[in-house]
Design an enzyme around this catalytic site. Sequence first.
Site, short mmCIF file in Angstrom:
data_model
loop_
_atom_site.label_atom_id
_atom_site.label_comp_id
_atom_site.label_asym_id
_atom_site.label_seq_id
_atom_site.Cartn_x
_atom_site.Cartn_y
_atom_site.Cartn_z
N HIS A 122 -7.77 -0.95 5.21
CA HIS A 122 -6.86 0.45 5.91
C HIS A 122 -6.34 1.26 4.98
CE1 HIS A 122 -2.60 1.49 7.88
NE2 HIS A 122 -2.20 1.65 7.03
N ASP A 156 -0.53 -4.34 6.72
CA ASP A 156 -0.66 -2.75 7.62
C ASP A 156 -2.26 -4.00 8.08
OD1 ASP A 156 1.35 -1.85 8.07
OD2 ASP A 156 0.96 0.37 7.73
N HIS A 211 4.53 -5.03 10.81
CA HIS A 211 5.31 -4.23 12.24
C HIS A 211 4.34 -5.27 13.17
CE1 HIS A 211 4.98 0.17 10.27
NE2 HIS A 211 3.71 -0.52 9.71
N HIS A 218 1.66 4.23 1.90
CA HIS A 218 1.89 4.91 2.83
C HIS A 218 3.70 4.90 2.92
CE1 HIS A 218 -1.82 3.72 5.82
NE2 HIS A 218 -1.95 4.94 5.21
N HIS A 265 0.95 -1.56 -0.12
CA HIS A 265 -0.20 -0.65 0.09
C HIS A 265 0.65 1.12 0.16
CE1 HIS A 265 0.95 -0.51 4.04
NE2 HIS A 265 -0.09 0.64 4.49
N ASP A 322 5.80 5.36 4.73
CA ASP A 322 6.87 3.95 5.99
C ASP A 322 6.93 2.73 5.17
OD1 ASP A 322 4.08 3.39 6.61
OD2 ASP A 322 4.78 2.32 8.30
N HIS A 323 6.21 2.96 4.11
CA HIS A 323 6.40 0.87 3.40
C HIS A 323 7.33 1.72 1.78
CE1 HIS A 323 3.64 -1.28 5.92
NE2 HIS A 323 3.41 -0.12 6.78
ZN ZN Z 1 0.10 1.54 6.01
#
Ligand code: ZN
Length: 246
Positions: A95, A118, A156, A39, A37, A41-42
């Site tokens: 998410h 996530d 995570h 985001h 996805h 942090d990915h």
């Molecule tokens: Zn995420």
Amino acid sequence: MLHDGSNAIVVDPGDAQPVFDALARHKLQLAAILVTHHHADHTGGVAALHAATGAPVWGPASERIPEPFTPMSQGDTAEIEVLGLRFQVIDVPGHTAGHIAYFLPTTAAQAPLLFCGDTLFSGGCGRLFEGTPAQMLASLDALAALPGDTRVCCAHEYTLANLRFARAVEPGNDDLTHYNARCESLRAQGQPTLPSQLATERQINPFLRSREATVLRAVRAHAELSADAGEADVFAALRQWKNDFR
Ligand SMILES: [Zn+2]
């Protein structure tokens, strides 16, 4: 990262440097980058990794991630030939609106692998930033239907915090008590609790258990739910409870 001693794939590289370090340390070529996805942090490491290695990128068809990438959605297959891997793509909105997961069925003597970003965490699930509770419930149902020995590679290490909430929901769940003790011991030794196993998640994760009588009772005791509340309403109340849980 998944590798065979020569070639590697990475999933959701939020930073490029740890990946470069691991490639150098194990003398690996990067064969592919999989993204679940959009985001940051990915995806934060995708552009630098692609520029330096030329590794092809697979990502969610309906989300914006660094170009170029091959758009993937439900039923598509990401084939990484050098590693002999064929990932099946599963749509798991909730998410984010276009979130996808990558499932690798059993290969040789290896149990199946799931990269779920996530969407599913050990003992928990992702927050609903873009999707509805009904969508997230359906996405988690799809993941819960995979084989029990599937190794669940969550994005995570939120396990202990999730289990604190799970124990508030189901204080009488013995599987949960034992799993929590095992995870506390792992973390005390500096070890990850991941990957988890899908069969375990079905026993201990309240977000895969929102139809269980124990979870239903706990949610009704915590939140105002109308008599005709449906499954998605119960799931929404459970998710809201977790959002507010301290
Ligand atoms: Zn995420």
